[in-house]
Motif scaffolding. Structure first.
Motif, PDB file in Angstrom:
ATOM      1  N   SER A 352      11.609  34.009 -33.619  1.00  0.00           N
ATOM      2  CA  SER A 352      12.863  33.488 -33.074  1.00  0.00           C
ATOM      3  C   SER A 352      12.808  33.473 -31.541  1.00  0.00           C
ATOM      4  CB  SER A 352      14.050  34.320 -33.564  1.00  0.00           C
ATOM      5  OG  SER A 352      13.882  35.673 -33.214  1.00  0.00           O
ATOM      6  N   GLY A 353      12.088  34.429 -30.974  1.00  0.00           N
ATOM      7  CA  GLY A 353      11.924  34.459 -29.513  1.00  0.00           C
ATOM      8  C   GLY A 353      11.208  33.202 -29.033  1.00  0.00           C
ATOM      9  N   ILE A 354      10.151  32.813 -29.744  1.00  0.00           N
ATOM     10  CA  ILE A 354       9.412  31.594 -29.364  1.00  0.00           C
ATOM     11  C   ILE A 354      10.319  30.373 -29.525  1.00  0.00           C
ATOM     12  CG2 ILE A 354       7.502  30.065 -30.014  1.00  0.00           C
ATOM     13  CD1 ILE A 354       5.839  32.408 -30.642  1.00  0.00           C
ATOM     14  N   TYR A 355      11.044  30.334 -30.659  1.00  0.00           N
ATOM     15  CA  TYR A 355      11.943  29.198 -30.917  1.00  0.00           C
ATOM     16  C   TYR A 355      12.979  29.066 -29.790  1.00  0.00           C
ATOM     17  CZ  TYR A 355      15.843  26.657 -33.005  1.00  0.00           C
ATOM     18  OH  TYR A 355      16.872  25.785 -33.232  1.00  0.00           O
ATOM     19  N   LEU A 356      13.554  30.196 -29.388  1.00  0.00           N
ATOM     20  CA  LEU A 356      14.589  30.165 -28.347  1.00  0.00           C
ATOM     21  C   LEU A 356      14.007  29.724 -27.009  1.00  0.00           C
ATOM     22  CD1 LEU A 356      16.389  33.472 -29.350  1.00  0.00           C
ATOM     23  CD2 LEU A 356      17.322  31.178 -29.568  1.00  0.00           C
ATOM     24  N   TRP A 357      12.781  30.190 -26.729  1.00  0.00           N
ATOM     25  CA  TRP A 357      12.148  29.811 -25.462  1.00  0.00           C
ATOM     26  C   TRP A 357      11.816  28.310 -25.458  1.00  0.00           C
ATOM     27  CZ3 TRP A 357       6.878  28.319 -24.751  1.00  0.00           C
ATOM     28  CH2 TRP A 357       6.540  28.097 -23.400  1.00  0.00           C
ATOM     29  N   LEU A 358      11.280  27.818 -26.593  1.00  0.00           N
ATOM     30  CA  LEU A 358      10.920  26.397 -26.661  1.00  0.00           C
ATOM     31  C   LEU A 358      12.141  25.506 -26.449  1.00  0.00           C
ATOM     32  CD1 LEU A 358       8.390  26.322 -29.655  1.00  0.00           C
ATOM     33  CD2 LEU A 358       7.899  25.850 -27.250  1.00  0.00           C
ATOM     34  N   GLY A 359      13.291  25.936 -26.973  1.00  0.00           N
ATOM     35  CA  GLY A 359      14.510  25.136 -26.866  1.00  0.00           C
ATOM     36  C   GLY A 359      15.064  25.053 -25.457  1.00  0.00           C
ATOM     37  N   ARG A 360      14.720  25.988 -24.594  1.00  0.00           N
ATOM     38  CA  ARG A 360      15.308  26.012 -23.241  1.00  0.00           C
ATOM     39  C   ARG A 360      14.254  26.051 -22.137  1.00  0.00           C
ATOM     40  NH1 ARG A 360      19.607  24.822 -24.915  1.00  0.00           N
ATOM     41  NH2 ARG A 360      21.607  25.900 -24.795  1.00  0.00           N
ATOM     42  N   ARG A 361      12.983  25.786 -22.513  1.00  0.00           N
ATOM     43  CA  ARG A 361      11.941  26.014 -21.512  1.00  0.00           C
ATOM     44  C   ARG A 361      12.054  25.066 -20.318  1.00  0.00           C
ATOM     45  NH1 ARG A 361       9.634  23.005 -25.348  1.00  0.00           N
ATOM     46  NH2 ARG A 361       8.041  21.472 -24.799  1.00  0.00           N
ATOM     47  N   ARG A 362      12.707  23.890 -20.517  1.00  0.00           N
ATOM     48  CA  ARG A 362      12.824  22.959 -19.388  1.00  0.00           C
ATOM     49  C   ARG A 362      14.190  23.076 -18.710  1.00  0.00           C
ATOM     50  NH1 ARG A 362       9.668  19.347 -22.668  1.00  0.00           N
ATOM     51  NH2 ARG A 362       7.538  19.392 -21.873  1.00  0.00           N
ATOM     52  N   ALA A 363      15.069  23.900 -19.276  1.00  0.00           N
ATOM     53  CA  ALA A 363      16.413  24.050 -18.690  1.00  0.00           C
ATOM     54  C   ALA A 363      16.314  24.854 -17.398  1.00  0.00           C
ATOM     55  CB  ALA A 363      17.318  24.768 -19.666  1.00  0.00           C
ATOM     56  N   PRO A 364      17.200  24.572 -16.421  1.00  0.00           N
ATOM     57  CA  PRO A 364      17.157  25.359 -15.188  1.00  0.00           C
ATOM     58  C   PRO A 364      17.435  26.841 -15.469  1.00  0.00           C
ATOM     59  CG  PRO A 364      18.837  23.619 -15.070  1.00  0.00           C
ATOM     60  CD  PRO A 364      18.264  23.578 -16.428  1.00  0.00           C
ATOM     61  N   HIS A 365      16.891  27.670 -14.610  1.00  0.00           N
ATOM     62  CA  HIS A 365      17.016  29.116 -14.781  1.00  0.00           C
ATOM     63  C   HIS A 365      18.479  29.545 -14.887  1.00  0.00           C
ATOM     64  CE1 HIS A 365      13.963  32.197 -14.780  1.00  0.00           C
ATOM     65  NE2 HIS A 365      14.896  33.037 -14.365  1.00  0.00           N
ATOM     66  N   GLU A 366      19.319  28.931 -14.081  1.00  0.00           N
ATOM     67  CA  GLU A 366      20.739  29.309 -14.032  1.00  0.00           C
ATOM     68  C   GLU A 366      21.404  29.078 -15.394  1.00  0.00           C
ATOM     69  OE1 GLU A 366      19.123  27.899 -11.517  1.00  0.00           O
ATOM     70  OE2 GLU A 366      19.317  29.772 -10.370  1.00  0.00           O
ATOM     71  N   ARG A 367      21.015  27.986 -16.055  1.00  0.00           N
ATOM     72  CA  ARG A 367      21.630  27.669 -17.346  1.00  0.00           C
ATOM     73  C   ARG A 367      21.250  28.726 -18.391  1.00  0.00           C
ATOM     74  NH1 ARG A 367      20.548  22.330 -20.818  1.00  0.00           N
ATOM     75  NH2 ARG A 367      21.881  22.870 -22.557  1.00  0.00           N
ATOM     76  N   ARG A 368      19.989  29.156 -18.323  1.00  0.00           N
ATOM     77  CA  ARG A 368      19.537  30.172 -19.281  1.00  0.00           C
ATOM     78  C   ARG A 368      20.220  31.511 -19.023  1.00  0.00           C
ATOM     79  NH1 ARG A 368      13.278  29.843 -18.777  1.00  0.00           N
ATOM     80  NH2 ARG A 368      13.504  28.149 -17.317  1.00  0.00           N
ATOM     81  N   LEU A 369      20.388  31.826 -17.754  1.00  0.00           N
ATOM     82  CA  LEU A 369      21.073  33.086 -17.417  1.00  0.00           C
ATOM     83  C   LEU A 369      22.541  33.029 -17.822  1.00  0.00           C
ATOM     84  CD1 LEU A 369      19.517  33.933 -13.970  1.00  0.00           C
ATOM     85  CD2 LEU A 369      19.466  35.355 -16.013  1.00  0.00           C
ATOM     86  N   ALA A 370      23.159  31.839 -17.619  1.00  0.00           N
ATOM     87  CA  ALA A 370      24.568  31.691 -17.997  1.00  0.00           C
ATOM     88  C   ALA A 370      24.724  31.873 -19.503  1.00  0.00           C
ATOM     89  CB  ALA A 370      25.058  30.318 -17.567  1.00  0.00           C
ATOM     90  N   GLU A 371      23.752  31.365 -20.272  1.00  0.00           N
ATOM     91  CA  GLU A 371      23.790  31.528 -21.729  1.00  0.00           C
ATOM     92  C   GLU A 371      23.752  33.010 -22.093  1.00  0.00           C
ATOM     93  OE1 GLU A 371      20.205  30.623 -23.971  1.00  0.00           O
ATOM     94  OE2 GLU A 371      21.413  29.480 -25.382  1.00  0.00           O
ATOM     95  N   LEU A 372      22.921  33.755 -21.357  1.00  0.00           N
ATOM     96  CA  LEU A 372      22.787  35.188 -21.632  1.00  0.00           C
ATOM     97  C   LEU A 372      24.078  35.937 -21.298  1.00  0.00           C
ATOM     98  CD1 LEU A 372      19.599  37.135 -20.744  1.00  0.00           C
ATOM     99  CD2 LEU A 372      21.788  38.206 -20.417  1.00  0.00           C
ATOM    100  N   ILE A 373      24.615  35.632 -20.112  1.00  0.00           N
ATOM    101  CA  ILE A 373      25.819  36.371 -19.661  1.00  0.00           C
ATOM    102  C   ILE A 373      27.034  36.001 -20.509  1.00  0.00           C
ATOM    103  CG2 ILE A 373      27.403  36.643 -17.696  1.00  0.00           C
ATOM    104  CD1 ILE A 373      24.855  36.214 -15.921  1.00  0.00           C
ATOM    105  N   ASN A 374      27.078  34.769 -21.029  1.00  0.00           N
ATOM    106  CA  ASN A 374      28.220  34.318 -21.810  1.00  0.00           C
ATOM    107  C   ASN A 374      28.042  34.544 -23.313  1.00  0.00           C
ATOM    108  OD1 ASN A 374      30.057  33.178 -19.783  1.00  0.00           O
ATOM    109  ND2 ASN A 374      28.299  31.889 -19.331  1.00  0.00           N
ATOM    110  N   GLY A 375      27.103  35.358 -23.683  1.00  0.00           N
ATOM    111  CA  GLY A 375      26.905  35.670 -25.106  1.00  0.00           C
ATOM    112  C   GLY A 375      26.495  34.446 -25.909  1.00  0.00           C
TER     113      GLY A 375
END
Lengths: 382, 71
Positions: A352-375
């Protein structure tokens, strides 16, 4: 935690997980059959059932078995006698020279009740051998072993950083939240987090004991240079042995000094677990923990007398206890099944870690962090 | 988190109390199974399985709820 700190821990978690993921999946997949090693050995016929023995059969003498093992392999020398944990069987290991590596050794099993020679076990072939080598060193010997140890260190780092980034993610969610009906990504994100945080204790134990197991050759080397060298120091300049004393005598002398223990294996003079003047008789206890810990007794191979016996140092005892804690083969079949289920859960966390990374690997860092902070919710959620 | 629930911000202890409980039960099971022998090991094995008792029913419940919503 400040946004900068969260960002740093997120980066640590991402790279400490991504780099070893493929190797960790290989380790989990090959570890699965190794949990059931005993059962599979029986099923695959690696351990043939013992023949019935006559009621008046005389137990074999070790000296006689050594002579027969050497007669069957002319020109070779005896390296070790190893005793089976659960069957009355002794394995005689011979090799072209006393310091030959394990891959040049030949193993002959004997029935201790009658002295009858048994069919040699399959060495360096078969399904379990392939699984074990892939799991231990990827068929690369010491470099492979140490490389897997490094992957284990990254796993521990991934666990620690995963726990740290779990906190901001769960700030607004109940424990155990699984949003499988929303988007596929959100569902896998929740499964990754719940499975990961739930298996933290197990995964940490398996990871750390795995690292310790990869250090096996290093730990044995330190023990040889330390305690074994101390125990054999008085014999450093002793003349070469002309003949060896009785192996049965060495066992008797050891057991007389170690009441209630049993012999696990005997290293012959000149092997890497002994000196050129000693039999090293390794004994173990009968209690659940003491049966995992070996204790060396040195027997003068000229006189047959006990010269030293010691508890092994703490770092070697930790190594001995790491093996059962890594493979989960110490609590019966129920624990093995639990171990296998947790192993599959770990594969799910990695996948699931690989799947999650593949889905957002091209997204900007800020978007990935926002996903983390916003649950896991879109970034515009307050 | 549909956007209609009241906004709750949990404390660190609020977030970690259940994970710590599961890790403690599982970790104690791991050690006790090593220290003992016999039928009691079944009990310790169940303790080791604590994460599975949380994850298994949770996944099943969420899958049923998702299927129900679709129908």
């Amino acid at each position: 935690m400040t946004p900068v700190a969260i960002r740093r821990w997120y980066v640590v978690h991402k790279w400490s997980s991504l780099i070893p993921t493929v190797f960790l999946i290989v380790l989990c997949a090959t570890g699965l059959p190794l949990i059931f090693r005993d059962e599979l050995q029986d099923m695959l016929g690696d351990e043939a059932p013992l023949p019935a023995v006559a009621a008046d059969a005389v137990p074999a003498r070790l000296d006689e078995l050594v002579s027969r093992a050497l007669a069957a392999r002319p020109g070779e020398v005896m390296q070790f006698l190893s005793f089976s944990d659960d069957r009355p069987v002794v394995f005689a290991t011979t090799a072209p020279t006393i310091d030959s590596p394990p891959e040049r050794a030949f193993v002959q099993p004997f029935d201790l009740r009658s002295g009858q020679a048994l069919a040699p076990p399959p060495l360096r072939r078969g399904f379990l051998y392939v699984m074990l080598r892939l799991h231990e060193d990827l068929f690369l010997d010491l470099p492979g072993q140490l490389f897997l140890g490094l992957m284990g260190i990254l796993l521990v780092l991934a666990i620690v950083s995963g726990v740290v980034v779990y906190a901001p993610f769960m700030r607004r969610l109940d424990f155990g939240t699984l949003r499988l009906g929303r988007s596929r990504r959100l569902g896998w994100l929740d499964i990754h987090n719940l499975a990961g945080i739930g298996t933290v204790a197990w995964l940490s134990v398996v990871g750390v004991t795995g690292i310790i197991n990869t250090l096996n050759p290093v730990i044995v080397g330190i023990w040889r240079a330390g305690q074994l060298a101390q125990m054999t120091a008085p014999y450093r300049n002793a003349p070469a042995l002309k003949a060896l004393s009785s192996v049965d005598g060495a066992v008797a002398a050891t057991l007389a000094a170690t009441a209630g223990m049993k012999v696990s294996f005997i290293a012959f003079p000149g092997t890497r677990f002994s000196s050129s003047h000693h039999y090293a008789v390794f004994v173990r206890g009968n209690e659940p923990v003491s049966s995992r810990l070996l204790k060396p007794a040195l027997i003068d191979a000229a006189t047959g007398k006990l010269t030293d016996i010691r508890q092994m140092p703490l770092y070697v005892r930790i190594l001995f206890l790491s093996e059962p804690l890594h493979f989960g083969d110490y609590g019966g079949i129920v624990l093995k099944i639990v171990w296998a289920c947790l192993d599959l859960t770990a594969i799910a966390v990695l996948g699931s870690g690989i799947y999650l990374w593949l889905g957002r690997r091209r997204a900007p860092h800020e978007r990935r962090l926002a996903e983390l902070i916003n649950g896991g919710e879109p970034a515009n959620t307050p | 988190m549909s956007g209609t629930e009241p906004l709750v911000r949990r404390s660190t202890w609020g977030i970690f109390r259940f994970p710590v409980l599961i890790a403690t039960i599982s970790g104690c099971g791991l050690v006790l199974a090593l220290l003992t022998e016999g039928p009691i090991d079944v009990l310790w094995s169940c303790a080791v399985a604590a994460p599975l008792f949380v994850l298994g029913p949770g996944v099943l419940r969420a899958l049923f709820a998702a299927a129900k919503r679709k129908t």
